[in-house]
Write a protein that holds these residues in place. Structure first.
Motif, PDB file in Angstrom:
ATOM      1  N   GLN A 132       0.815  -1.298   0.075  1.00 57.55           N
ATOM      2  CA  GLN A 132      -0.501  -0.047  -0.519  1.00 57.55           C
ATOM      3  C   GLN A 132       1.061   0.923  -0.168  1.00 57.55           C
ATOM      4  OE1 GLN A 132      -0.278  -2.384   1.924  1.00 57.55           O
ATOM      5  NE2 GLN A 132      -2.037  -3.286   1.697  1.00 57.55           N
ATOM      6  N   LEU A 133       1.861   1.657   0.807  1.00 55.53           N
ATOM      7  CA  LEU A 133       2.721   2.155   0.736  1.00 55.53           C
ATOM      8  C   LEU A 133       4.265   2.475  -0.094  1.00 55.53           C
ATOM      9  CD1 LEU A 133       2.953   3.279   4.773  1.00 55.53           C
ATOM     10  CD2 LEU A 133       1.229   3.593   2.740  1.00 55.53           C
ATOM     11  N   GLY A 134       4.051   1.470  -0.496  1.00 57.07           N
ATOM     12  CA  GLY A 134       5.212   1.149  -1.362  1.00 57.07           C
ATOM     13  C   GLY A 134       7.063   1.324  -0.717  1.00 57.07           C
ATOM     14  N   LEU A 135       6.622   0.899   0.516  1.00 56.50           N
ATOM     15  CA  LEU A 135       8.148   1.450   1.457  1.00 56.50           C
ATOM     16  C   LEU A 135       8.215   0.230   1.617  1.00 56.50           C
ATOM     17  CD1 LEU A 135       8.092   4.397   2.797  1.00 56.50           C
ATOM     18  CD2 LEU A 135       7.198   3.532   4.906  1.00 56.50           C
ATOM     19  N   GLN A 136       9.582  -0.080   2.755  1.00 57.08           N
ATOM     20  CA  GLN A 136      10.974  -0.725   2.842  1.00 57.08           C
ATOM     21  C   GLN A 136      10.991   0.429   4.554  1.00 57.08           C
ATOM     22  OE1 GLN A 136      13.835  -2.556   1.733  1.00 57.08           O
ATOM     23  NE2 GLN A 136      13.298  -4.270   1.813  1.00 57.08           N
ATOM     24  N   PHE A 154      17.305   4.773  11.469  1.00 63.05           N
ATOM     25  CA  PHE A 154      16.300   4.371  10.585  1.00 63.05           C
ATOM     26  C   PHE A 154      16.869   4.522   9.416  1.00 63.05           C
ATOM     27  CE2 PHE A 154      14.419   3.914  14.790  1.00 63.05           C
ATOM     28  CZ  PHE A 154      13.394   2.714  14.823  1.00 63.05           C
ATOM     29  N   THR A 155      16.214   3.954   8.918  1.00 67.26           N
ATOM     30  CA  THR A 155      16.201   3.822   6.635  1.00 67.26           C
ATOM     31  C   THR A 155      14.982   3.950   6.285  1.00 67.26           C
ATOM     32  OG1 THR A 155      18.952   3.810   6.596  1.00 67.26           O
ATOM     33  CG2 THR A 155      17.543   4.326   5.020  1.00 67.26           C
ATOM     34  N   ILE A 156      14.138   4.603   5.654  1.00 72.60           N
ATOM     35  CA  ILE A 156      12.980   4.887   5.182  1.00 72.60           C
ATOM     36  C   ILE A 156      12.739   5.353   3.197  1.00 72.60           C
ATOM     37  CG2 ILE A 156      10.507   5.660   5.137  1.00 72.60           C
ATOM     38  CD1 ILE A 156      11.531   6.492   8.054  1.00 72.60           C
ATOM     39  N   SER A 157      12.789   4.093   2.525  1.00 70.38           N
ATOM     40  CA  SER A 157      12.809   3.484   1.161  1.00 70.38           C
ATOM     41  C   SER A 157      11.637   3.824   0.604  1.00 70.38           C
ATOM     42  CB  SER A 157      14.081   2.622   1.091  1.00 70.38           C
ATOM     43  OG  SER A 157      15.152   3.047   1.693  1.00 70.38           O
ATOM     44  N   PRO A 165       1.554  10.091   2.692  1.00 69.29           N
ATOM     45  CA  PRO A 165       2.581  10.365   2.532  1.00 69.29           C
ATOM     46  C   PRO A 165       3.020   9.168   3.496  1.00 69.29           C
ATOM     47  CG  PRO A 165       0.563  11.048   3.800  1.00 69.29           C
ATOM     48  CD  PRO A 165       0.079  10.656   2.402  1.00 69.29           C
ATOM     49  N   VAL A 166       4.033   9.181   4.319  1.00 69.07           N
ATOM     50  CA  VAL A 166       5.044   8.140   5.669  1.00 69.07           C
ATOM     51  C   VAL A 166       5.847   9.270   6.773  1.00 69.07           C
ATOM     52  CG1 VAL A 166       5.078   6.189   4.336  1.00 69.07           C
ATOM     53  CG2 VAL A 166       6.854   8.075   4.280  1.00 69.07           C
ATOM     54  N   HIS A 167       5.537   8.439   7.778  1.00 65.22           N
ATOM     55  CA  HIS A 167       6.766   9.436   9.017  1.00 65.22           C
ATOM     56  C   HIS A 167       7.201   7.783   9.442  1.00 65.22           C
ATOM     57  CE1 HIS A 167       3.159   9.248  12.107  1.00 65.22           C
ATOM     58  NE2 HIS A 167       2.764   7.864  11.265  1.00 65.22           N
ATOM     59  N   LEU A 168       8.422   8.061  10.306  1.00 61.85           N
ATOM     60  CA  LEU A 168       8.146   7.536  11.292  1.00 61.85           C
ATOM     61  C   LEU A 168       7.735   7.255  13.365  1.00 61.85           C
ATOM     62  CD1 LEU A 168      10.254   6.023  13.748  1.00 61.85           C
ATOM     63  CD2 LEU A 168      10.202   4.810  11.474  1.00 61.85           C
ATOM     64  N   TRP A 169       6.664   6.677  13.720  1.00 59.94           N
ATOM     65  CA  TRP A 169       6.295   6.391  14.403  1.00 59.94           C
ATOM     66  C   TRP A 169       6.725   5.619  15.002  1.00 59.94           C
ATOM     67  CZ3 TRP A 169      -0.038   7.265  14.884  1.00 59.94           C
ATOM     68  CH2 TRP A 169      -0.255   7.646  16.087  1.00 59.94           C
ATOM     69  N   ALA A 170       7.458   5.647  16.928  1.00 58.13           N
ATOM     70  CA  ALA A 170       8.101   4.865  17.415  1.00 58.13           C
ATOM     71  C   ALA A 170       7.114   4.335  18.389  1.00 58.13           C
ATOM     72  CB  ALA A 170      10.009   4.560  17.725  1.00 58.13           C
ATOM     73  N   ILE A 171       6.077   3.664  18.754  1.00 61.89           N
ATOM     74  CA  ILE A 171       5.556   3.549  19.487  1.00 61.89           C
ATOM     75  C   ILE A 171       5.954   2.119  20.697  1.00 61.89           C
ATOM     76  CG2 ILE A 171       2.873   2.517  20.728  1.00 61.89           C
ATOM     77  CD1 ILE A 171       2.389   3.289  17.304  1.00 61.89           C
ATOM     78  N   LEU A 285       7.377  10.706  -0.167  1.00 65.03           N
ATOM     79  CA  LEU A 285       8.630  10.493  -0.960  1.00 65.03           C
ATOM     80  C   LEU A 285       8.448  10.001  -2.743  1.00 65.03           C
ATOM     81  CD1 LEU A 285       9.917   7.953   1.500  1.00 65.03           C
ATOM     82  CD2 LEU A 285      10.878  10.813   1.119  1.00 65.03           C
ATOM     83  N   GLN A 286       8.960   9.874  -3.640  1.00 66.82           N
ATOM     84  CA  GLN A 286       8.747   9.511  -5.035  1.00 66.82           C
ATOM     85  C   GLN A 286       9.422   8.271  -4.906  1.00 66.82           C
ATOM     86  OE1 GLN A 286       7.352  11.046  -6.817  1.00 66.82           O
ATOM     87  NE2 GLN A 286       6.089  12.506  -5.314  1.00 66.82           N
ATOM     88  N   LYS A 287       9.007   7.356  -5.587  1.00 68.27           N
ATOM     89  CA  LYS A 287       9.770   6.091  -5.572  1.00 68.27           C
ATOM     90  C   LYS A 287      11.645   6.892  -6.253  1.00 68.27           C
ATOM     91  CE  LYS A 287      10.543   1.971  -9.018  1.00 68.27           C
ATOM     92  NZ  LYS A 287       9.624   1.563  -9.923  1.00 68.27           N
ATOM     93  N   GLY A 288      12.422   5.427  -4.912  1.00 64.88           N
ATOM     94  CA  GLY A 288      13.446   5.643  -4.593  1.00 64.88           C
ATOM     95  C   GLY A 288      14.042   6.713  -3.919  1.00 64.88           C
ATOM     96  N   GLU A 289      13.356   7.272  -3.304  1.00 64.00           N
ATOM     97  CA  GLU A 289      13.725   8.238  -2.098  1.00 64.00           C
ATOM     98  C   GLU A 289      13.802   7.813  -0.639  1.00 64.00           C
ATOM     99  OE1 GLU A 289      12.911  12.978  -1.744  1.00 64.00           O
ATOM    100  OE2 GLU A 289      10.762  11.935  -2.750  1.00 64.00           O
ATOM    101  N   VAL A 290      14.630   7.951  -0.209  1.00 62.71           N
ATOM    102  CA  VAL A 290      15.320   7.725   0.669  1.00 62.71           C
ATOM    103  C   VAL A 290      15.527   8.858   1.766  1.00 62.71           C
ATOM    104  CG1 VAL A 290      16.859   6.395   2.410  1.00 62.71           C
ATOM    105  CG2 VAL A 290      16.516   6.018  -0.207  1.00 62.71           C
ATOM    106  N   ARG A 291      14.779   8.597   3.308  1.00 58.95           N
ATOM    107  CA  ARG A 291      14.590   9.509   4.881  1.00 58.95           C
ATOM    108  C   ARG A 291      15.201   8.490   5.520  1.00 58.95           C
ATOM    109  NH1 ARG A 291      14.007  12.423   1.216  1.00 58.95           N
ATOM    110  NH2 ARG A 291      12.555  14.359   1.212  1.00 58.95           N
ATOM    111  N   GLN A 292      16.868   9.330   6.219  1.00 63.13           N
ATOM    112  CA  GLN A 292      16.645   8.091   7.732  1.00 63.13           C
ATOM    113  C   GLN A 292      15.882   9.692   8.993  1.00 63.13           C
ATOM    114  OE1 GLN A 292      20.750   8.114   7.012  1.00 63.13           O
ATOM    115  NE2 GLN A 292      20.828   5.931   6.994  1.00 63.13           N
TER     116      GLN A 292
END
Length: 321
Positions: A132-136, A154-157, A165-171, A285-292
Motif C-alpha cells: 500500500q505504501l511502497g515502503l521498506q 531508521f532508513t525509510i525507502s 505520505p509516510v512517517h516514522l512512528w515508534a510506539i 516520497l517519490q519512488k527511489g527517495e530515502v529518508r533517515q
C-alpha cells in the motif's frame, strides 16, 4: 474509534499475561520468538525478527522496561497484541483509507523482518515492502559501549510509487510507572494556548496533566482513566521511582506532523496499557527517495535531590542527546 475498541478488548483479555511477561526469556516466547540478543555488559536488549519489534531493554539484573504480550493475533481484527517497541509508517486516522480496515500496516507491523547483520552490540534488520505504501524500513539498533544507551537509525525507502505520505512512528509499550514527562515547545501551542493536545475519545474531560512551572515540559501522572496526550518536542520519558527511561528524537518545528505532535503518551489503567511514543515529520516520497531518522534511548538513575517533576525534567533535559 473501532480500532481502539478492539484494542481495549484484546488488552483486557491479555492484560494479566502482559503483567507476567515483562521479564520473560527467549525460550518462553511462543508467538513472538525467537529473539536476537544484544549485550554490552551494562544493558541487554532483545529483538524479535518474527514481529520486527524490540521486546526487551533493561540494565543487567533489573526489570525489563518494555511490556510484552506473547499472544497470537486475531487476523480478522487486523491488529497485533504483542506490545514491545513497534513501528507505524503512517498516521492512525489514515488506516481505513490505506488498508481498508482499522489495523496497522500488515507488512511493516505484522510480518517478519529479515536480518541484515549482527554482532554482540549491534543488529540491523529490514522489513518487507508494504504494497500500500511502497515502503521498506531498515532498522539499525546499537548499544553504545559501556553505557545504558541505545542509538537507532531508521532508513525509510520508497520502493514503489504510492500517493500516501509516510512517517516514522515508534510506539514503546512500557509497564506501569509513576508519570510521563515530555517536552512541550512553547512556540507550538494548541487551541486555548494549551501546552498539549488531548484526544476526547479517550477522556471526556481534560486529562490530569500540567505544564511545569519554569520548564518547557508537561507532567502526566499515571491516571485512573484512559488518556492520550501529545506535544511538540524532542524528548519523552517514563519515570519509575528513582529511575527513568528517556527517549530523544530530532525535532523540526517547521515540518508537518500528521498527528499534530512529535511526542505522545497513551495511558490506559483499565487495560494495563502504557505507551511512550515519538514521531518524525511527514514525508511525501517519490519512488527511489530515502529518508533517515534517529531515536536515542537511555536508562537513567535520577539524582536523590530530584524529588519533584520539575527537578526530574531539568535533569532529563541535560541528559538528552
Amino acid at each position: 474509534m473501532m480500532y481502539r475498541n478492539i484494542q481495549r478488548l484484546v488488552c483486557l483479555l491479555v492484560s494479566s499475561i502482559l503483567l507476567l511477561t515483562e521479564a520473560r526469556s527467549q525460550v518462553d516466547y511462543d508467538y513472538i520468538g525467537p529473539v536476537e540478543t544484544l549485550d554490552n555488559g551494562v544493558v541487554s536488549l532483545e529483538v524479535s525478527l518474527k514481529t520486527g519489534r524490540i521486546v526487551s531493554f533493561h540494565k543487567k539484573g533489573q526489570k525489563n522496561w518494555l511490556a510484552v504480550c506473547d499472544e497470537p493475533p486475531i487476523p480478522s481484527w487486523h491488529w497485533n497484541p504483542w506490545c514491545g517497541d513497534r513501528i507505524w509508517p503512517t498516521a492512525q486516522f489514515m488506516f481505513g483509507d490505506i488498508y481498508g480496515n482499522p489495523g496497522a500496516d500488515p507488512v511493516i507491523d505484522g510480518s517478519p523482518w529479515t536480518l541484515v547483520s549482527k554482532n554482540d552490540s549491534m543488529i540491523e534488520y529490514v522489513s518487507g515492502t508494504s504494497p500500500q505504501l511502497g515502503l521498506q524500513i531498515r532498522r539499525r539498533v546499537e548499544i553504545l559501549p559501556g553505557s545504558a544507551e541505545v542509538l537507532q537509525l531508521f532508513t525509510i525507502s520508497r520502493i514503489c510509487e504510492s500517493r500516501f505520505p509516510v512517517h516514522l512512528w515508534a510506539i514503546t509499550s512500557v509497564g506501569y510507572g509513576d508519570c510521563i514527562l515530555m517536552e512541550s515547545d512553547p512556540a507550538k501551542r494548541y487551541p486555548g494556548q494549551m501546552p498539549f493536545k488531548w484526544w476526547p475519545e479517550f477522556s471526556s474531560t481534560q486529562p490530569r496533566a500540567y505544564l511545569l512551572d519554569g520548564v518547557d515540559a508537561v507532567a502526566v501522572p499515571s491516571p485512573d482513566k484512559p488518556l492520550k496526550i501529545g506535544t511538540y518536542g524532542r524528548w519523552i520519558a517514563q519515570v519509575r521511582g528513582s529511575r527513568a527511561f528517556l527517549q530523544t528524537i530530532p525535532y523540526s518545528p517547521e515540518e508537518p506532523y500528521l498527528e499534530e505532535s512529535s511526542l505522545q503518551a497513551y495511558l490506559n489503567p483499565v487495560t494495563h496499557t502504557y505507551e511512550i511514543e515519538n514521531l518524525s515529520p511527514a514525508w511525501h516520497l517519490q519512488k527511489g527517495e530515502v529518508r533517515q531518522w534517529r531515536v536515542h534511548w537511555k536508562l537513567l538513575d535520577l539524582p536523590k535531590e530530584a524529588t519533584t517533576e520539575k527537578q526530574k525534567s531539568l535533569f532529563l533535559m541535560k541528559e538528552q542527546k
